[in-house]
Design a protein around this motif. Structure first.
Motif, PDB file in Angstrom:
ATOM      1  N   GLN A 163      31.005  48.363  53.377  1.00  0.00           N
ATOM      2  CA  GLN A 163      32.405  48.691  53.629  1.00  0.00           C
ATOM      3  C   GLN A 163      33.210  47.413  53.870  1.00  0.00           C
ATOM      4  O   GLN A 163      34.299  47.247  53.335  1.00  0.00           O
ATOM      5  CB  GLN A 163      32.527  49.627  54.823  1.00  0.00           C
ATOM      6  CG  GLN A 163      33.946  50.101  55.064  1.00  0.00           C
ATOM      7  CD  GLN A 163      34.027  51.135  56.187  1.00  0.00           C
ATOM      8  OE1 GLN A 163      33.032  51.477  56.798  1.00  0.00           O
ATOM      9  NE2 GLN A 163      35.218  51.629  56.433  1.00  0.00           N
ATOM     10  N   VAL A 166      33.598  45.406  50.461  1.00  0.00           N
ATOM     11  CA  VAL A 166      34.551  46.029  49.548  1.00  0.00           C
ATOM     12  C   VAL A 166      35.976  45.863  50.078  1.00  0.00           C
ATOM     13  O   VAL A 166      36.906  45.585  49.323  1.00  0.00           O
ATOM     14  CB  VAL A 166      34.203  47.517  49.325  1.00  0.00           C
ATOM     15  CG1 VAL A 166      35.294  48.238  48.554  1.00  0.00           C
ATOM     16  CG2 VAL A 166      32.871  47.627  48.608  1.00  0.00           C
ATOM     17  N   MET A 167      36.166  45.986  51.391  1.00  0.00           N
ATOM     18  CA  MET A 167      37.492  45.817  51.972  1.00  0.00           C
ATOM     19  C   MET A 167      37.973  44.380  51.798  1.00  0.00           C
ATOM     20  O   MET A 167      39.140  44.146  51.468  1.00  0.00           O
ATOM     21  CB  MET A 167      37.495  46.200  53.455  1.00  0.00           C
ATOM     22  CG  MET A 167      38.888  46.181  54.062  1.00  0.00           C
ATOM     23  SD  MET A 167      38.938  46.934  55.684  1.00  0.00           S
ATOM     24  CE  MET A 167      38.798  48.631  55.221  1.00  0.00           C
ATOM     25  N   TYR A 169      37.100  42.277  49.411  1.00  0.00           N
ATOM     26  CA  TYR A 169      37.431  42.098  47.995  1.00  0.00           C
ATOM     27  C   TYR A 169      38.773  42.757  47.683  1.00  0.00           C
ATOM     28  O   TYR A 169      39.601  42.193  46.975  1.00  0.00           O
ATOM     29  CB  TYR A 169      36.341  42.671  47.094  1.00  0.00           C
ATOM     30  CG  TYR A 169      36.687  42.546  45.633  1.00  0.00           C
ATOM     31  CD1 TYR A 169      36.590  41.321  44.990  1.00  0.00           C
ATOM     32  CD2 TYR A 169      37.137  43.645  44.911  1.00  0.00           C
ATOM     33  CE1 TYR A 169      36.923  41.196  43.651  1.00  0.00           C
ATOM     34  CE2 TYR A 169      37.471  43.530  43.577  1.00  0.00           C
ATOM     35  CZ  TYR A 169      37.372  42.307  42.944  1.00  0.00           C
ATOM     36  OH  TYR A 169      37.706  42.190  41.626  1.00  0.00           O
ATOM     37  N   SER A 170      38.990  43.963  48.205  1.00  0.00           N
ATOM     38  CA  SER A 170      40.239  44.674  47.973  1.00  0.00           C
ATOM     39  C   SER A 170      41.431  43.869  48.487  1.00  0.00           C
ATOM     40  O   SER A 170      42.461  43.762  47.817  1.00  0.00           O
ATOM     41  CB  SER A 170      40.178  46.036  48.655  1.00  0.00           C
ATOM     42  OG  SER A 170      41.393  46.708  48.534  1.00  0.00           O
ATOM     43  N   GLN A 171      41.285  43.294  49.675  1.00  0.00           N
ATOM     44  CA  GLN A 171      42.370  42.497  50.248  1.00  0.00           C
ATOM     45  C   GLN A 171      42.625  41.233  49.425  1.00  0.00           C
ATOM     46  O   GLN A 171      43.770  40.857  49.197  1.00  0.00           O
ATOM     47  CB  GLN A 171      42.066  42.144  51.701  1.00  0.00           C
ATOM     48  CG  GLN A 171      42.186  43.325  52.626  1.00  0.00           C
ATOM     49  CD  GLN A 171      41.756  43.001  54.050  1.00  0.00           C
ATOM     50  OE1 GLN A 171      41.148  41.971  54.316  1.00  0.00           O
ATOM     51  NE2 GLN A 171      42.054  43.918  54.971  1.00  0.00           N
ATOM     52  N   ALA A 173      42.011  40.823  46.240  1.00  0.00           N
ATOM     53  CA  ALA A 173      42.588  41.236  44.967  1.00  0.00           C
ATOM     54  C   ALA A 173      44.073  41.570  45.150  1.00  0.00           C
ATOM     55  O   ALA A 173      44.896  41.206  44.313  1.00  0.00           O
ATOM     56  CB  ALA A 173      41.842  42.428  44.393  1.00  0.00           C
ATOM     57  N   ALA A 174      44.405  42.262  46.234  1.00  0.00           N
ATOM     58  CA  ALA A 174      45.811  42.612  46.502  1.00  0.00           C
ATOM     59  C   ALA A 174      46.627  41.368  46.764  1.00  0.00           C
ATOM     60  O   ALA A 174      47.754  41.235  46.280  1.00  0.00           O
ATOM     61  CB  ALA A 174      45.898  43.573  47.684  1.00  0.00           C
TER      62      ALA A 174
END
Length: 181
Positions: A163, A166-167, A169-171, A173-174
């Motif tokens: 978790q 992935v969080m 990476y998401s941040q 990418a954003a």
């Protein structure tokens, strides 16, 4: 006496075939059956169907077919014949036809007819996407706990399969998406 020998031989053959494969398999037939049961109705109807399928031995037969036949096909060929098929998915922005051929997925938008292809290269352990401009790798399995994915700057970034990973990476990418605008 002959019937007993036949029964013993059958049990030994089945047990031997299960011990020789060393592949767990995806149990696609059984999972599709269970997935269908979950969509039949409310939880009470689902329970009744589940119980009826258990008593009639539908689940037992599907599991046995998965273990003895489909799992062996999947092990030796690398593809699962049951996993192939078509499904229509209602998304937030329209309907999509998803076709699985055992090696990847073709996703067709019913809104504008656009097509996206997702393929898995088993030798390189890489998923790639092709939206009409050529295939581009987007995820490579590094090990059981990490994948390599494209970063905002175009390099590949190792992402932990958790978790927190992935969080993170998401941040990133954003952040990269907003920085490029």
């Amino acid at each position: 006496m002959k019937k007993r020998y036949l029964s013993v031989a059958l049990v030994v053959a089945l047990a031997g075939s299960m011990m020789m494969t060393s592949c767990i398999g995806s149990f696609s037939l059984t999972n599709k059956l269970l997935s269908w049961n979950r969509q039949v109705g409310n939880k009470f109807v689902n329970e009744l169907v589940f119980f009826a399928f258990w008593v009639i031995p539908v689940y037992e037969v599907s599991c046995l077919a998965d273990v003895l036949v489909i799992n062996s096909i999947e092990f030796w060929s690398g593809t699962n014949p049951v996993a192939k098929g078509k499904k229509v998915i209602d998304g937030h922005d329209g309907r999509y036809l998803v076709e699985c051929d055992g090696k990847g997925y073709t996703i067709t938008s019913e809104n504008d007819g656009s097509i996206v292809r997702l393929d898995f290269d088993a030798d390189r352990q890489t998923w790639s996407v092709d939206a009409g401009q050529g295939a581009m790798p987007f995820m490579t399995f590094v090990d059981d706990n990490h994948v390599s994915m494209p970063a905002a700057d175009g390099t590949m970034q190792t992402v932990e399969l958790s978790q927190a990973g992935v969080m993170a990476y998401s941040q990133s990418a954003a952040t990269g998406l907003f920085a490029s605008r």
